[in-house]
Write a protein that holds these residues in place. Structure first.
Motif, PDB file in Angstrom:
ATOM      1  N   VAL A  30       0.840  -1.194   0.000  1.00  0.00           N
ATOM      2  CA  VAL A  30       0.000   0.000   0.000  1.00  0.00           C
ATOM      3  C   VAL A  30       0.879   1.250   0.000  1.00  0.00           C
ATOM      4  CG1 VAL A  30      -1.784   1.287   1.236  1.00  0.00           C
ATOM      5  CG2 VAL A  30      -1.882  -1.207   1.162  1.00  0.00           C
ATOM      6  N   PHE A  31       1.943   1.250   0.801  1.00  0.00           N
ATOM      7  CA  PHE A  31       2.870   2.387   0.801  1.00  0.00           C
ATOM      8  C   PHE A  31       3.501   2.565  -0.575  1.00  0.00           C
ATOM      9  CE2 PHE A  31       3.986   2.688   5.603  1.00  0.00           C
ATOM     10  CZ  PHE A  31       2.895   3.495   5.805  1.00  0.00           C
ATOM     11  N   MET A  32       3.805   1.469  -1.258  1.00  0.00           N
ATOM     12  CA  MET A  32       4.385   1.579  -2.598  1.00  0.00           C
ATOM     13  C   MET A  32       3.389   2.203  -3.569  1.00  0.00           C
ATOM     14  SD  MET A  32       6.750  -1.825  -3.055  1.00  0.00           S
ATOM     15  CE  MET A  32       5.491  -3.017  -2.657  1.00  0.00           C
ATOM     16  N   ILE A  33       2.133   1.815  -3.475  1.00  0.00           N
ATOM     17  CA  ILE A  33       1.100   2.379  -4.354  1.00  0.00           C
ATOM     18  C   ILE A  33       0.891   3.863  -4.052  1.00  0.00           C
ATOM     19  CG2 ILE A  33      -1.374   2.321  -4.879  1.00  0.00           C
ATOM     20  CD1 ILE A  33      -1.186  -0.753  -4.482  1.00  0.00           C
ATOM     21  N   LEU A  34       0.884   4.226  -2.775  1.00  0.00           N
ATOM     22  CA  LEU A  34       0.741   5.632  -2.400  1.00  0.00           C
ATOM     23  C   LEU A  34       1.920   6.450  -2.927  1.00  0.00           C
ATOM     24  CD1 LEU A  34      -0.520   5.244   1.286  1.00  0.00           C
ATOM     25  CD2 LEU A  34      -1.833   6.088  -0.661  1.00  0.00           C
ATOM     26  N   GLY A  35       3.118   5.887  -2.839  1.00  0.00           N
ATOM     27  CA  GLY A  35       4.299   6.569  -3.359  1.00  0.00           C
ATOM     28  C   GLY A  35       4.254   6.726  -4.863  1.00  0.00           C
ATOM     29  N   GLU A  36       3.824   5.670  -5.562  1.00  0.00           N
ATOM     30  CA  GLU A  36       3.709   5.741  -7.020  1.00  0.00           C
ATOM     31  C   GLU A  36       2.673   6.792  -7.427  1.00  0.00           C
ATOM     32  OE1 GLU A  36       2.740   2.968 -10.922  1.00  0.00           O
ATOM     33  OE2 GLU A  36       2.222   2.221  -8.944  1.00  0.00           O
ATOM     34  N   SER A  37       1.576   6.846  -6.716  1.00  0.00           N
ATOM     35  CA  SER A  37       0.532   7.823  -7.023  1.00  0.00           C
ATOM     36  C   SER A  37       1.040   9.247  -6.812  1.00  0.00           C
ATOM     37  CB  SER A  37      -0.697   7.578  -6.147  1.00  0.00           C
ATOM     38  OG  SER A  37      -1.225   6.291  -6.382  1.00  0.00           O
ATOM     39  N   SER A  38       1.773   9.460  -5.734  1.00  0.00           N
ATOM     40  CA  SER A  38       2.347  10.783  -5.477  1.00  0.00           C
ATOM     41  C   SER A  38       3.353  11.170  -6.549  1.00  0.00           C
ATOM     42  CB  SER A  38       3.024  10.815  -4.105  1.00  0.00           C
ATOM     43  OG  SER A  38       2.078  10.684  -3.092  1.00  0.00           O
ATOM     44  N   ALA A  39       4.185  10.225  -6.938  1.00  0.00           N
ATOM     45  CA  ALA A  39       5.182  10.499  -7.974  1.00  0.00           C
ATOM     46  C   ALA A  39       4.516  10.814  -9.307  1.00  0.00           C
ATOM     47  CB  ALA A  39       6.125   9.312  -8.124  1.00  0.00           C
ATOM     48  N   THR A  40       3.460  10.110  -9.633  1.00  0.00           N
ATOM     49  CA  THR A  40       2.726  10.376 -10.871  1.00  0.00           C
ATOM     50  C   THR A  40       2.120  11.773 -10.842  1.00  0.00           C
ATOM     51  OG1 THR A  40       2.251   8.021 -11.166  1.00  0.00           O
ATOM     52  CG2 THR A  40       0.847   9.561 -12.361  1.00  0.00           C
ATOM     53  N   ALA A  41       1.533  12.142  -9.709  1.00  0.00           N
ATOM     54  CA  ALA A  41       0.959  13.494  -9.574  1.00  0.00           C
ATOM     55  C   ALA A  41       2.046  14.545  -9.722  1.00  0.00           C
ATOM     56  CB  ALA A  41       0.252  13.636  -8.227  1.00  0.00           C
ATOM     57  N   LEU A  60      -5.233  12.737 -13.436  1.00  0.00           N
ATOM     58  CA  LEU A  60      -4.404  11.858 -12.607  1.00  0.00           C
ATOM     59  C   LEU A  60      -4.987  10.458 -12.579  1.00  0.00           C
ATOM     60  CD1 LEU A  60      -2.110  11.285 -10.613  1.00  0.00           C
ATOM     61  CD2 LEU A  60      -3.596  12.182  -8.799  1.00  0.00           C
ATOM     62  N   ARG A  61      -6.287  10.360 -12.372  1.00  0.00           N
ATOM     63  CA  ARG A  61      -6.956   9.057 -12.331  1.00  0.00           C
ATOM     64  C   ARG A  61      -6.746   8.304 -13.636  1.00  0.00           C
ATOM     65  NH1 ARG A  61     -12.333  10.467 -11.560  1.00  0.00           N
ATOM     66  NH2 ARG A  61     -12.463  10.622 -13.810  1.00  0.00           N
ATOM     67  N   GLU A  62      -6.905   8.987 -14.764  1.00  0.00           N
ATOM     68  CA  GLU A  62      -6.725   8.355 -16.073  1.00  0.00           C
ATOM     69  C   GLU A  62      -5.311   7.787 -16.210  1.00  0.00           C
ATOM     70  OE1 GLU A  62      -6.429   9.876 -20.659  1.00  0.00           O
ATOM     71  OE2 GLU A  62      -7.964  10.804 -19.399  1.00  0.00           O
ATOM     72  N   ARG A  63      -4.322   8.558 -15.779  1.00  0.00           N
ATOM     73  CA  ARG A  63      -2.932   8.109 -15.885  1.00  0.00           C
ATOM     74  C   ARG A  63      -2.655   6.920 -14.965  1.00  0.00           C
ATOM     75  NH1 ARG A  63       2.006   9.807 -17.993  1.00  0.00           N
ATOM     76  NH2 ARG A  63       3.394   8.080 -17.513  1.00  0.00           N
ATOM     77  N   LEU A  64      -3.178   6.961 -13.741  1.00  0.00           N
ATOM     78  CA  LEU A  64      -2.970   5.853 -12.803  1.00  0.00           C
ATOM     79  C   LEU A  64      -3.593   4.568 -13.326  1.00  0.00           C
ATOM     80  CD1 LEU A  64      -3.555   7.677  -9.400  1.00  0.00           C
ATOM     81  CD2 LEU A  64      -1.366   6.938 -10.372  1.00  0.00           C
ATOM     82  N   VAL A  65      -4.792   4.657 -13.873  1.00  0.00           N
ATOM     83  CA  VAL A  65      -5.459   3.472 -14.443  1.00  0.00           C
ATOM     84  C   VAL A  65      -4.664   2.960 -15.640  1.00  0.00           C
ATOM     85  CG1 VAL A  65      -7.541   2.679 -15.635  1.00  0.00           C
ATOM     86  CG2 VAL A  65      -7.738   4.049 -13.555  1.00  0.00           C
TER      87      VAL A  65
END
Length: 74
Positions: A30-41, A60-65
């Motif tokens: 979960v921490f890895m996913i949160l970090g990836e999401s922050s980095a993408t943003a 952001l949502r489109e890119r994460l998906v």
């Protein structure tokens, strides 16, 4: 934080949750996913030369998906 308080600050592991929910959130995947999401943003905001708080969530949502994240349980 709000843009007026501090611009472009991301801290993915400081989430608001109950102590019970945090028991699941603190797991490394979960921490890895949160970090990836922050980095993408951060990357999207840098590419567009805007503050991260001004980034459109739909974009952001489109890119994460597109990157393979599952944001909603089916």
């Amino acid at each position: 934080p709000k843009k007026s308080e501090c611009e472009n600050l991301l801290f993915p592991v400081c989430v608001s949750s109950s102590h019970i929910a945090f028991g699941s959130i603190r797991m490394e995947p979960v921490f890895m996913i949160l970090g990836e999401s922050s980095a993408t943003a951060a990357a999207l905001a840098l590419d567009r030369k805007i503050a991260v708080q001004d980034l459109d969530y739909a974009e952001l949502r489109e890119r994460l998906v597109k990157d393979g994240q599952i944001l909603k349980f089916p």
